[in-house]
Design an enzyme around this catalytic site. Structure first.
Site, mmCIF file in Angstrom:
data_model
loop_
_atom_site.group_PDB
_atom_site.id
_atom_site.type_symbol
_atom_site.label_atom_id
_atom_site.label_comp_id
_atom_site.label_asym_id
_atom_site.label_seq_id
_atom_site.Cartn_x
_atom_site.Cartn_y
_atom_site.Cartn_z
ATOM 1 N N SER A 27 -2.197 -3.895 -1.999
ATOM 2 C CA SER A 27 -3.195 -4.607 -1.188
ATOM 3 C C SER A 27 -4.557 -4.455 -1.836
ATOM 4 O O SER A 27 -4.799 -3.472 -2.546
ATOM 5 C CB SER A 27 -3.253 -4.009 0.217
ATOM 6 O OG SER A 27 -3.976 -2.794 0.196
ATOM 7 N N ASP A 28 -5.453 -5.415 -1.571
ATOM 8 C CA ASP A 28 -6.822 -5.158 -2.019
ATOM 9 C C ASP A 28 -7.373 -4.033 -1.149
ATOM 10 O O ASP A 28 -6.913 -3.805 -0.025
ATOM 11 C CB ASP A 28 -7.700 -6.419 -1.938
ATOM 12 C CG ASP A 28 -8.935 -6.286 -2.835
ATOM 13 O OD1 ASP A 28 -9.248 -5.153 -3.273
ATOM 14 O OD2 ASP A 28 -9.604 -7.304 -3.106
ATOM 15 N N TRP A 29 -8.354 -3.351 -1.676
ATOM 16 C CA TRP A 29 -8.834 -2.100 -1.063
ATOM 17 C C TRP A 29 -9.368 -2.322 0.364
ATOM 18 O O TRP A 29 -10.328 -3.067 0.573
ATOM 19 C CB TRP A 29 -9.906 -1.489 -1.951
ATOM 20 C CG TRP A 29 -9.375 -0.509 -2.965
ATOM 21 C CD1 TRP A 29 -9.861 0.754 -3.200
ATOM 22 C CD2 TRP A 29 -8.268 -0.666 -3.869
ATOM 23 N NE1 TRP A 29 -9.107 1.379 -4.176
ATOM 24 C CE2 TRP A 29 -8.131 0.532 -4.598
ATOM 25 C CE3 TRP A 29 -7.346 -1.674 -4.106
ATOM 26 C CZ2 TRP A 29 -7.141 0.736 -5.552
ATOM 27 C CZ3 TRP A 29 -6.351 -1.472 -5.065
ATOM 28 C CH2 TRP A 29 -6.264 -0.293 -5.771
ATOM 29 N N SER A 59 -7.962 -3.917 2.758
ATOM 30 C CA SER A 59 -7.670 -5.231 3.354
ATOM 31 C C SER A 59 -6.603 -5.166 4.436
ATOM 32 O O SER A 59 -6.442 -6.096 5.215
ATOM 33 C CB SER A 59 -7.227 -6.227 2.277
ATOM 34 O OG SER A 59 -5.996 -5.817 1.711
#
Ligand code: BGC
Length: 653
Positions: free
Chosen positions: A217-219, A221
């Site tokens: 995942s993006d940080w 998110s």
């Protein structure tokens, strides 16, 4: 070493769904080794507490893209990998391959292009460069993260054909390099957060695009951990303390199955195994000085000479340099690299190249300050044979978009004032994306777009300005006349949803189809040499496969590189298609007076569009034009071909 999923308790398994901390993979109570992750993409940013370790600041992806050079994208990856090895980083969180849908996007500098073929092709080479040295990559941000405004919440709403032809295609091409991981984006796609979007991650990324690695995942998110795990986003970053309890409860409530959890855990275990299996490749082959030299070599090919009324290259004489003291060389936010090398001033570098020239240097100025020495500056400018003025684009970066695409008023006025007293003004623009230059471009003789060229930018620029190296960069994005003139204008969505109403007509696909004037077209870039294109031949290799070949002759007396571009146009399209689309390119060194023969292969996808009712890539039989050019608006050769696929391929299922 092979890890056995059965050796973990349920608690341990669930703890493997999220990071140990901000930068390390989880270790199940010390049962597993961890991997260290770090940004990307313009050098490595290993963060220890608040501080990042210093490392080589490579040219930003905007420059890699403007170089149109696959070998240099590979070299960029290799160079950064050496810094990773030195700093014990296992996986680089790069590259980003999101499409430059609008020049306002604050992160355009860390993306490649408005064109998916160019973006994907260069990203593929970059990934290969990094991974051939045993360091993993993360291809990001999947998908439709095309601006920063409300990036954590806003939904990008697009039709399926647009997503597949424009936004997913860049990933699809880059995925051929088999990045170890893919990073999902913050935004929602058609109403469902990317990080929870089963259709996006499981069906498209893993199913259609065939990605079998770990999705991170993006940080920060992840909103609801079990939904993320269920969508097969394997690793929630950074550490999310709700994960274990949330997924445990979801298991109890029957909202997620143990198989779904195990699938994510297994992909993490496979990543750790891959990391170990690649450890033997991690051999540093460059010194920091060689890495600096690589940064210089890449920068040299990345500058775009936008305009030149004969004033460049500078051969000597009296030069007045009005130098911005805080020139932009790299990215911001997660893409910021802490330099270990002091970037040299352009004046120093130019003096080294032009030893006989007299270079007057103004006291350096900052972006928004009006120089108190302006009068003196103008007196010297009047006396000079050539004036070089360096300017910065406006603030751009992670978490915010650009407010305008013009230069600041102060800098525009500075250019105009100087141009009033000297006819030979060269403007060098350091910026991450397209600039609206209408207020001043007609008043100056030459403009060089330097991008964000890394720590060696001025060393490289000096060589190009004085003609030691001919400029060979070309624009990987259109420079529009103004922001109002772009397909997206100033629209930014309503903080909930942004509709991609322009469909597939992004960048030159919009301008060229609608015959809109632009400041500089996609693919544009001047050289000190003059090239002639000739002898177009198209050889049929299969039903929808062709090899295009043509000659380029360097008519000048200097060696230079030329980027040639192959576009395809569907002459009688059954659906609304762009007037032309880039399907191949080549960058070639052509010695003075020599001719090279260039070959570019076209395949089924070069002619296809995504047919929504049929849910497949479709090539409609008939005439296609093959256009070979020096830019999207400078087509030098063209010829028609006819495709005649078997009848059954033309039918609806
Ligand atoms: C960015 C990613 C980056 C991550 C880790 C996020 O804010 O969107 O591109 O890799 O942070 O720094």
């Amino acid at each position: 070493m092979k890890y056995d999923i059965n050796s973990f308790t349920l608690e341990e398994k669930l703890s493997l769904l999220t990071g140990k901390n901000s930068w390390q993979t989880p270790d199940a109570n010390g049962k597993l080794p961890t991997m260290w992750l770090a940004d990307g993409p313009h050098g490595v940013r290993k963060s220890i507490d608040e501080n990042a370790l210093p490392s080589t600041v490579m040219p930003c992806l905007v420059n890699i893209a403007n170089s149109w050079n696959k070998e240099l994208a590979y070299l960029d990856g290799q160079t950064i990998a050496d810094d990773c090895i030195e700093k014990e980083v296992d996986l680089l969180l790069a590259p980003g391959v999101n499409i430059k849908r609008t020049p306002l996007c604050g992160r355009n500098f860390e993306y490649f292009s408005e064109d998916p073929f160019l973006a994907g092709t260069l990203a593929k080479a970059y990934i290969e460069g990094v991974q051939d040295k045993g360091i993993g990559t993360s291809l990001k941000h999947f998908a439709l993260n095309n601006r920063e405004y409300e990036r954590l919440w806003q939904s990008s709403e697009a039709d399926e054909r647009t997503m597949r032809e424009i936004y997913f295609t860049a990933f699809e091409i880059a995925l051929k390099a088999k990045p170890w991981t893919v990073m999902s984006s913050y935004n929602a796609v058609n109403g469902v957060y990317a990080v929870e979007n089963k259709w996006l991650i499981k069906d498209v990324l893993r199913g259609d695009l065939g990605f079998d690695g770990l999705v991170v995942s993006d940080w920060g998110s992840c909103k609801v951990p079990y939904r993320t795990t269920k969508a097969s986003v394997d690793l929630i970053m950074s550490h999310n303390s709700d994960t274990v309890d949330n997924v445990k409860k979801a298991l109890k409530d029957g909202l997620i199955t143990m198989e779904e959890v195990d699938a994510c855990v297994n992909r993490l275990l496979e990543l750790l195994e891959k990391n170990q299996a690649n450890a033997h490749k991690r051999i540093i082959t460059t010194t920091p000085e060689q890495r600096h030299q690589n940064a210089v070599e890449i920068a040299k090919e990345s500058f775009v000479l936008l305009k030149n009324d004969g004033v460049l290259p500078i051969k000597g004489g009296k030069i007045k340099l009005i130098e911005n003291s805080d020139i932009l060389i790299g990215g911001t936010g997660s893409a910021k690299v802490t330099a270990e090398y002091q970037t040299q001033t352009l004046s120093n570098e130019l003096q080294k190249q032009l030893t006989d020239a007299t270079i007057f240097v103004s006291p350096p100025y900052f972006n928004e300050t009006i120089s108190h020495t302006l009068k003196h500056e103008l007196v010297l400018a009047r006396q000079a044979d050539t004036v070089i003025l360096t300017v910065n684009g406006r603030a751009e970066g992670e978490n915010y978009d650009r407010e305008e695409i013009t230069l600041s008023k102060v800098q525009e006025e500075r250019i105009l004032n100087v141009a009033k007293v000297n006819p030979n003004v060269v403007v060098v623009v350091y910026a991450g994306s397209a600039i609206d230059m209408r207020n001043w471009i007609d008043k100056v003789k030459a403009v060089v777009f330097a991008g964000l060229g890394g720590q060696g930018v001025n060393q490289a620029l000096a060589e190009v300005l004085c003609g030691k190296t001919s400029p060979s960069g070309k624009l990987s994005e259109t420079f529009p006349l103004s922001i109002e003139d772009t397909p997206t204008g100033r629209a930014i969505g309503n903080s909930m949803v942004e509709r991609y109403t322009e469909g597939v007509f992004v960048g030159y696909r919009y301008y060229d189809t609608n015959n809109k004037p632009v400041l500089f077209p996609f693919g544009h870039g001047l050289s000190y040499a003059k090239f002639e294109y000739s002898n177009l031949k198209i050889e049929k290799k299969g039903e929808a496969e062709f090899t295009v070949s043509y000659d380029i002759t360097n008519l000048s007396n200097i060696d230079a590189k030329e980027v040639s571009q192959v576009y395809v146009s569907d002459v009688f399209a059954n659906v609304s298609r762009p007037e032309k689309e880039l399907k191949g390119f080549s960058k070639d060194l052509i010695k003075a007076g020599q001719t090279v023969n260039v070959k570019v292969d076209l395949d089924f996808r070069s002619f296809a569009y995504y047919n929504q009712p049929l849910k497949r890539w479709q090539v409609d039989n008939g005439e296609f034009e093959i256009l070979v050019g020096a830019s999207s608006r400078d087509i030098r050769l063209k010829e028609s071909i006819f495709i005649d696929l078997p009848e059954k391929t033309q039918l609806s299922k």
